[in-house]
Design a protein around this motif. Structure first.
Motif, PDB file in Angstrom:
ATOM      1  N   HIS A  35       0.832  -1.198   0.000  1.00 17.24           N
ATOM      2  CA  HIS A  35       0.000   0.000   0.000  1.00 17.24           C
ATOM      3  C   HIS A  35       0.869   1.250   0.000  1.00 17.24           C
ATOM      4  N   VAL A  36       0.369   2.273  -0.674  1.00 17.82           N
ATOM      5  CA  VAL A  36       1.071   3.554  -0.731  1.00 17.82           C
ATOM      6  C   VAL A  36       0.152   4.625  -0.151  1.00 17.82           C
ATOM      7  N   TYR A  37       0.652   5.359   0.839  1.00 18.14           N
ATOM      8  CA  TYR A  37      -0.110   6.415   1.482  1.00 18.14           C
ATOM      9  C   TYR A  37       0.352   7.768   0.946  1.00 18.14           C
ATOM     10  N   ASP A  38      -0.601   8.619   0.622  1.00 19.76           N
ATOM     11  CA  ASP A  38      -0.308   9.989   0.206  1.00 19.76           C
ATOM     12  C   ASP A  38      -0.092  10.824   1.464  1.00 19.76           C
ATOM     13  N   VAL A  39       1.117  11.343   1.642  1.00 16.46           N
ATOM     14  CA  VAL A  39       1.474  12.068   2.862  1.00 16.46           C
ATOM     15  C   VAL A  39       0.553  13.266   3.091  1.00 16.46           C
ATOM     16  N   GLU A  40       0.162  13.936   2.024  1.00 15.36           N
ATOM     17  CA  GLU A  40      -0.695  15.119   2.172  1.00 15.36           C
ATOM     18  C   GLU A  40      -2.068  14.765   2.728  1.00 15.36           C
ATOM     19  N   GLU A  41      -2.507  13.534   2.508  1.00 14.56           N
ATOM     20  CA  GLU A  41      -3.831  13.133   2.971  1.00 14.56           C
ATOM     21  C   GLU A  41      -3.805  12.499   4.365  1.00 14.56           C
ATOM     22  N   LEU A  42      -2.604  12.263   4.891  1.00 13.20           N
ATOM     23  CA  LEU A  42      -2.493  11.694   6.228  1.00 13.20           C
ATOM     24  C   LEU A  42      -2.648  12.783   7.288  1.00 13.20           C
ATOM     25  N   TYR A  43      -2.997  12.359   8.503  1.00 16.06           N
ATOM     26  CA  TYR A  43      -3.139  13.303   9.608  1.00 16.06           C
ATOM     27  C   TYR A  43      -1.758  13.760  10.061  1.00 16.06           C
ATOM     28  N   SER A  81     -18.776  -5.309  16.175  1.00 10.21           N
ATOM     29  CA  SER A  81     -18.767  -6.779  16.153  1.00 10.21           C
ATOM     30  C   SER A  81     -18.359  -7.301  14.792  1.00 10.21           C
ATOM     31  N   ARG A  82     -18.442  -6.432  13.758  1.00 13.45           N
ATOM     32  CA  ARG A  82     -18.055  -6.826  12.402  1.00 13.45           C
ATOM     33  C   ARG A  82     -16.779  -6.104  11.956  1.00 13.45           C
ATOM     34  N   TYR A  83     -16.036  -5.577  12.898  1.00 14.84           N
ATOM     35  CA  TYR A  83     -14.845  -4.795  12.553  1.00 14.84           C
ATOM     36  C   TYR A  83     -13.943  -5.597  11.621  1.00 14.84           C
ATOM     37  N   SER A  84     -13.603  -5.007  10.509  1.00  9.82           N
ATOM     38  CA  SER A  84     -12.901  -5.732   9.454  1.00  9.82           C
ATOM     39  C   SER A  84     -11.411  -5.868   9.731  1.00  9.82           C
ATOM     40  N   VAL A  85     -10.899  -7.074   9.519  1.00  8.81           N
ATOM     41  CA  VAL A  85      -9.464  -7.292   9.657  1.00  8.81           C
ATOM     42  C   VAL A  85      -8.716  -6.682   8.478  1.00  8.81           C
ATOM     43  N   ASN A  86      -9.451  -6.236   7.483  1.00 10.84           N
ATOM     44  CA  ASN A  86      -8.819  -5.640   6.303  1.00 10.84           C
ATOM     45  C   ASN A  86      -8.558  -4.149   6.452  1.00 10.84           C
ATOM     46  N   GLN A  87      -8.858  -3.597   7.624  1.00  9.57           N
ATOM     47  CA  GLN A  87      -8.558  -2.188   7.850  1.00  9.57           C
ATOM     48  C   GLN A  87      -7.045  -1.959   7.723  1.00  9.57           C
ATOM     49  N   LEU A  88      -6.675  -0.973   6.923  1.00  7.99           N
ATOM     50  CA  LEU A  88      -5.252  -0.684   6.768  1.00  7.99           C
ATOM     51  C   LEU A  88      -4.700  -0.055   8.034  1.00  7.99           C
ATOM     52  N   PRO A  89      -3.426  -0.316   8.345  1.00  4.36           N
ATOM     53  CA  PRO A  89      -2.812   0.356   9.497  1.00  4.36           C
ATOM     54  C   PRO A  89      -2.893   1.871   9.333  1.00  4.36           C
ATOM     55  N   SER A  90      -3.081   2.569  10.422  1.00  4.33           N
ATOM     56  CA  SER A  90      -3.179   4.025  10.399  1.00  4.33           C
ATOM     57  C   SER A  90      -1.800   4.644  10.534  1.00  4.33           C
ATOM     58  N   VAL A  91      -1.531   5.637   9.708  1.00  5.63           N
ATOM     59  CA  VAL A  91      -0.228   6.315   9.735  1.00  5.63           C
ATOM     60  C   VAL A  91      -0.443   7.786  10.074  1.00  5.63           C
ATOM     61  N   ILE A  92       0.280   8.257  11.067  1.00  5.71           N
ATOM     62  CA  ILE A  92       0.246   9.652  11.492  1.00  5.71           C
ATOM     63  C   ILE A  92       1.603  10.277  11.186  1.00  5.71           C
TER      64      ILE A  92
END
Length: 334
Positions: free
Chosen positions: A49-57, A254-265
């Protein structure tokens, strides 16, 4: 032949659903700065996965944090927290427990009783329920009945909500009006840990813009806006609406997805990208990489990482203290 095909399809579906439930959260295998504008990540499930730095918190002036304010980061939930919720059978908590029913006086107490954690958990779980569509501000149970009734004398709450079709201000014009009135009266404590860019997005969105976001399927932006609407209306909600919101949040969790991407700050003060998650104790650091990593010695990187981890620990402690003080003032009724 048709019967065999149906059985085969059912087996595939059941295996898929079982796999969705049982497989572990993907772990971060590698993380690096791709260039000045991206952060790249490889996970244990072989996805990249590639994160756009400008869109991160971005978190600036990190070391100058005011000890009287909550620090909120929009991060995903850790597997341990999800497992803890599922072990408590959260989907049944509202109907089988007298104590749980008694907490339905406020939105905060209702959700907190079921999921635990502090105010950041409350915000993140509400946001996730909105993003997944489990929770909707315009759901039937949120709709106000038509009535010509007028209190005598006319109360301030009646004056401010009489044009609302729902128990939250679904229309942007009414929501923004409510925000401005509460701001003038210094009564925005329910929004105290919501990131400013959530509020900016909310204030910059008119009804026409909101409809365009719906047409585009911009669920993340819509969730941030609807989150603010719910918090603005929290003091107007009745028990039926509180129970509805709580139950939809619990269903989403209860349905929290294991496919959630790691959060980057992005911690601008440290030139660092930090992968973080939220568990029952607070924010947890998973991985740290520096934009200027090639110019740093091993010792410098080690010390900088040590400083970041210490500051995240301090934030968790400060959040706990500030939250307890705020809870007594704003989130408990009588």
């Amino acid at each position: 032949m048709i019967r065999l095909s149906v059985v085969f399809v059912l087996l595939l579906v059941s295996n898929f659903l079982f796999g969705q439930t049982e497989r572990p959260f993907p772990e971060i295998q590698e993380m690096s700065w791709g260039n000045e504008f991206t952060v790249e990540m490889k996970l244990s499930n072989d996805s990249a996965h590639v994160y756009d730095v400008e869109e991160l918190y971005h978190s600036a002036s990190f070391s100058k944090n005011n000890r009287d304010e909550l620090v909120y980061y929009p991060v995903g939930l850790e597997k341990s927290f999800i497992d803890q919720l599922k072990a408590r059978k959260i989907s049944n908590s509202d109907t089988t427990n007298i104590e749980a029913k008694s907490t339905n006086k406020t939105l905060w107490s209702a959700i907190h009783y079921s999921i635990g954690g502090a105010y950041v958990h409350f915000i993140n779980c509400l946001l996730y329920a909105l993003e997944t569509g489990e929770l909707r501000v315009d759901a039937p149970l949120m709709q106000r009945p038509e009535s010509d009734w007028k209190p005598k004398p006319r109360t301030e709450s009646w004056k401010r909500t009489r044009k609302w079709n729902y128990y939250v201000p679904v229309r942007q014009r009414y929501a923004i009006r409510e925000y401005k009135k509460k701001a003038r009266n210094d009564n925005l404590k329910d929004l105290q840990s919501v990131p400013q860019h959530f509020i900016d997005l909310f204030l910059d969105t008119r009804d026409k813009d909101y409809e365009e976001l719906k047409e585009k399927g911009a669920v993340e932006k819509l969730a941030k806006i609807d989150l603010i609407k719910i918090l603005l209306a929290s003091n107007y909600l009745g028990e039926t609406q509180i129970k509805y919101i709580k139950n939809r949040v619990l269903k989403a969790m209860s349905r929290y997805s294991v496919n959630q991407l790691p959060s980057v700050i992005i911690l601008d003060d440290f030139n660092a990208a930090v992968a973080m998650s939220l568990n029952e104790k607070g924010y947890q650091v998973q991985k740290i990489v520096f934009r200027d990593q090639e110019q740093l010695s091993e010792y410098e990187m080690k010390e900088r990482k040590k400083t970041i981890r210490a500051l995240i620990h301090e934030i968790n402690e400060v959040n706990k203290e500030v939250f307890q003080k705020s809870l007594k003032k704003y989130y408990q009724k009588g």
